[in-house]
Design an enzyme around this catalytic site. Sequence first.
Site, PDB file in Angstrom:
ATOM      1  N   LEU A  86       0.820  -1.326   0.029  1.00 42.47           N
ATOM      2  CA  LEU A  86      -0.053   0.034  -0.020  1.00 42.47           C
ATOM      3  C   LEU A  86       0.890   1.194   0.006  1.00 42.47           C
ATOM      4  O   LEU A  86       1.870   1.337   0.599  1.00 42.47           O
ATOM      5  CB  LEU A  86      -0.792  -0.056   1.195  1.00 42.47           C
ATOM      6  CG  LEU A  86      -2.008  -0.986   1.308  1.00 42.47           C
ATOM      7  CD1 LEU A  86      -2.943  -0.814   2.680  1.00 42.47           C
ATOM      8  CD2 LEU A  86      -3.024  -0.638   0.215  1.00 42.47           C
ATOM      9  N   ASP A  87       0.352   2.346  -0.599  1.00 40.08           N
ATOM     10  CA  ASP A  87       1.013   3.723  -0.638  1.00 40.08           C
ATOM     11  C   ASP A  87       2.216   3.515  -1.129  1.00 40.08           C
ATOM     12  O   ASP A  87       3.152   4.484  -0.902  1.00 40.08           O
ATOM     13  CB  ASP A  87       1.238   4.191   0.810  1.00 40.08           C
ATOM     14  CG  ASP A  87      -0.361   4.267   1.466  1.00 40.08           C
ATOM     15  OD1 ASP A  87      -1.399   4.657   0.562  1.00 40.08           O
ATOM     16  OD2 ASP A  87      -0.543   4.086   2.735  1.00 40.08           O
ATOM     17  N   ARG A  88       2.428   2.770  -2.068  1.00 40.91           N
ATOM     18  CA  ARG A  88       3.796   2.549  -2.883  1.00 40.91           C
ATOM     19  C   ARG A  88       4.940   2.186  -1.980  1.00 40.91           C
ATOM     20  O   ARG A  88       6.126   2.652  -2.128  1.00 40.91           O
ATOM     21  CB  ARG A  88       4.224   4.004  -3.529  1.00 40.91           C
ATOM     22  CG  ARG A  88       3.011   4.235  -4.521  1.00 40.91           C
ATOM     23  CD  ARG A  88       3.041   3.116  -5.777  1.00 40.91           C
ATOM     24  NE  ARG A  88       2.281   3.456  -6.952  1.00 40.91           N
ATOM     25  CZ  ARG A  88       1.094   3.161  -7.138  1.00 40.91           C
ATOM     26  NH1 ARG A  88       0.413   2.499  -6.165  1.00 40.91           N
ATOM     27  NH2 ARG A  88       0.496   3.562  -8.273  1.00 40.91           N
ATOM     28  N   MET A  89       4.705   1.837  -0.712  1.00 32.01           N
ATOM     29  CA  MET A  89       5.712   1.412   0.304  1.00 32.01           C
ATOM     30  C   MET A  89       6.085   0.042  -0.050  1.00 32.01           C
ATOM     31  O   MET A  89       5.918  -0.873   1.004  1.00 32.01           O
ATOM     32  CB  MET A  89       5.343   1.663   1.781  1.00 32.01           C
ATOM     33  CG  MET A  89       4.997   2.937   1.912  1.00 32.01           C
ATOM     34  SD  MET A  89       6.410   4.032   1.760  1.00 32.01           S
ATOM     35  CE  MET A  89       7.252   3.700   3.481  1.00 32.01           C
ATOM     36  N   HIS A  90       6.645  -0.350  -1.208  1.00 34.51           N
ATOM     37  CA  HIS A  90       6.733  -1.795  -1.638  1.00 34.51           C
ATOM     38  C   HIS A  90       7.865  -2.222  -0.892  1.00 34.51           C
ATOM     39  O   HIS A  90       8.691  -1.646  -0.440  1.00 34.51           O
ATOM     40  CB  HIS A  90       6.848  -1.731  -3.039  1.00 34.51           C
ATOM     41  CG  HIS A  90       5.997  -0.985  -4.003  1.00 34.51           C
ATOM     42  ND1 HIS A  90       4.732  -1.104  -3.794  1.00 34.51           N
ATOM     43  CD2 HIS A  90       6.061   0.084  -4.815  1.00 34.51           C
ATOM     44  CE1 HIS A  90       4.043  -0.305  -4.751  1.00 34.51           C
ATOM     45  NE2 HIS A  90       4.782   0.417  -5.127  1.00 34.51           N
TER      46      HIS A  90
END
Length: 217
Positions: free
Chosen positions: A194-198
């Site tokens: 989520l939220d580009r917190m890969h």
Amino acid sequence: MDATSRPPSLAGLRRTYEGEPLLEAAVAADPIAQFTVWFGEALAAGLPEPNAMVLATASKAGRPSARTVLLKGYDERGFVFYTNYESRKGRDLAENPRASLLFPWHPMRRQVRVEGSVSRLPHEESAAYFASRPYGSRIGAWASRQSAVVRSREELDARYEELAERWPEDPPVPDFWGGFLVAPVEMEFWQGQLDRMHDRLRYRRTGPAWAVERLAP
């Protein structure tokens, strides 16, 4: 640029990524072992062609090129694919024997990236695989001088028919065709979050062992 030639908006292609956390404590110490886990899960999930991988090469002058090929095997040595040695990728690898692979498992919000040195497989190994291919694919390997310019589809089809008549049962392995082995020096496992917190875990070879490092998304 008028309205009819404007490219479509990409705003509707935004998506949310969410997956199981990818944590250092949960992965294998060896990247090939970790690849085996993920590849097995891709097979179990029914992904179409999970062995499809993007192969990136570069010429001696550094001109890059990428295309999708099929993984035909892997083991502790690395990753194997087969091709025409005279194709663009074959010429690139003769000049610059390094490559990158990318397995884009989008439905699982995962990808695996491999970087490594490349060498040709022994002739015996390539010949054994060639003999296992369907008859039509073996004739096709002879008929197509891959990446060369042809005048027409008819010329290509005529070449195929000519060779099928020459070898109606068992065509030999071409001397211009065979396997390549990509021996990894670096592998990265990417899990969308989520939220580009890969999550990005990179394996980097340090002598006989591997170091595992987390990369910022």
